[in-house]
Design a protein around this motif. Sequence first.
Motif: not given
Length: 480
Positions: A428-455
Amino acid sequence: MLIVPVIMSGGAGTRLWPVSREGHPKPFMRLPDGDSLLGKAYARAAALTPEGGEIVTVTNREHYFTSKDHFFESRLPRHQARFVLEPEGRNTAPAIAVAAQALGARYGDEVVMVVMAADHLIQDVEGFRRSAVHAAQLARIGYLVTFGIPPCAPETGFGYIESGEVLDEAGGCRVLRFVEKPDLHTAREYLQSGRFLWNSGMFCFTAGTLLRELAQHAPEIADLSARCIAASPAHESAGVLLQELHSQSFVALPDISIDYALMERSNQVVMVPAAFDWSDIGSWGALSQLVPADEEGNRVQGDAILIDTHNTFVMGEGRLIATVGVDDLIVIDTADAVLVARVDRAQEVRQVAKLLKEQNHEAYRLHRTVARPWGTYTVLEEGVRFKIKRIVVNPGAALSLQMHHHRSEHWIVVQGVAKVTNGETECLIDTNESTFIPAGHRHRLENPGVLDLVMIEVQSGEYVGEDDIVRFDDKYGRVQ
């Protein structure tokens, strides 16, 4: 008498570029009152059928999720939505034929179809309902009914219908002939004669009558549309009835309009004169009429300052627009394109869209903000080997499990909480936090909350095109 509205939602609306584009066509445009043309079409459709009745939309599969959003946004009283999804556009005859095959199989030959366009504007919904009921009564007798619009001017941009023998007290009459768009002299003659009405492109008939007439006058369409529906079962999906047309079967159908394929050949065609207002919103001039004019004849939607300006339409999406000493102009400003045209040349805007398409320019296809089934993304900046996006993910929504060959991505959450799959790990990545996705990595982004996720997403690599994506799993059915 069972009436099922069928909304045809196709076409790019190239005369309304840069707001209307291939990926965001005319039916999705917001009018000055905030409603979309498609939303207004759903409201008209709901007036023809009781609560719980079915409303059919025939559209391209690429526009399904946005169309569904507009349907639910309309807040219809528990109407059942059916979406018939075309793999590609094949004109109106195949689209109407497959809709008739589907409805005939579900309800029987006597079901009455009222076929309407998604991009027409009709303000008098009750007048439309009365005309549609009149047309349905004629359809039950066995006629193919078209709606004629009483002309108010010698319009050269519409086809015409010549009226013949009157059939009833409400003005229903036989159709003598359909006429292509005339020159100005001929249009004036048509207007003076009183026998010609504009061809609205709206129709009414029973499924059985349409299919029998097609079998007589266009047997290939009747046969191939039956095979297509047989190969395209419908199923429930997220509260709607979804029917995705079998690609190979559908593209085998000829690319032809219902006018050419049937209406101009059948002797069962009659016309109902429209007892309602009508506009096809076919140009910026037509759309500008929805905005009140000031004492100088100017019409403004958005933030604008006009000095010594007359008879000018200005529409903007965010920036201030200023004009000085100009007359008779159309000025349309979007995030990535500006149109400036003379009012009397509004019809020629389609030439801009045509040239952009020939050049494979992105401004023909997409806006800077692009709708996706999970939300939207907006391209903030793009250069050699990098692209920066603002991504909004709806509550409970998720992007596909995917991989990119040529780019890596850095995600910074600015609102909400993101659930991230990155290779073999989940976090889980919270507000003001970040993550890096290297090329070639399988990845997915989900919004588990009840408000819009903005990134904010920063892409970098050898190639940052939208087609560098391999999907492995997707809740919206986009895995090939």
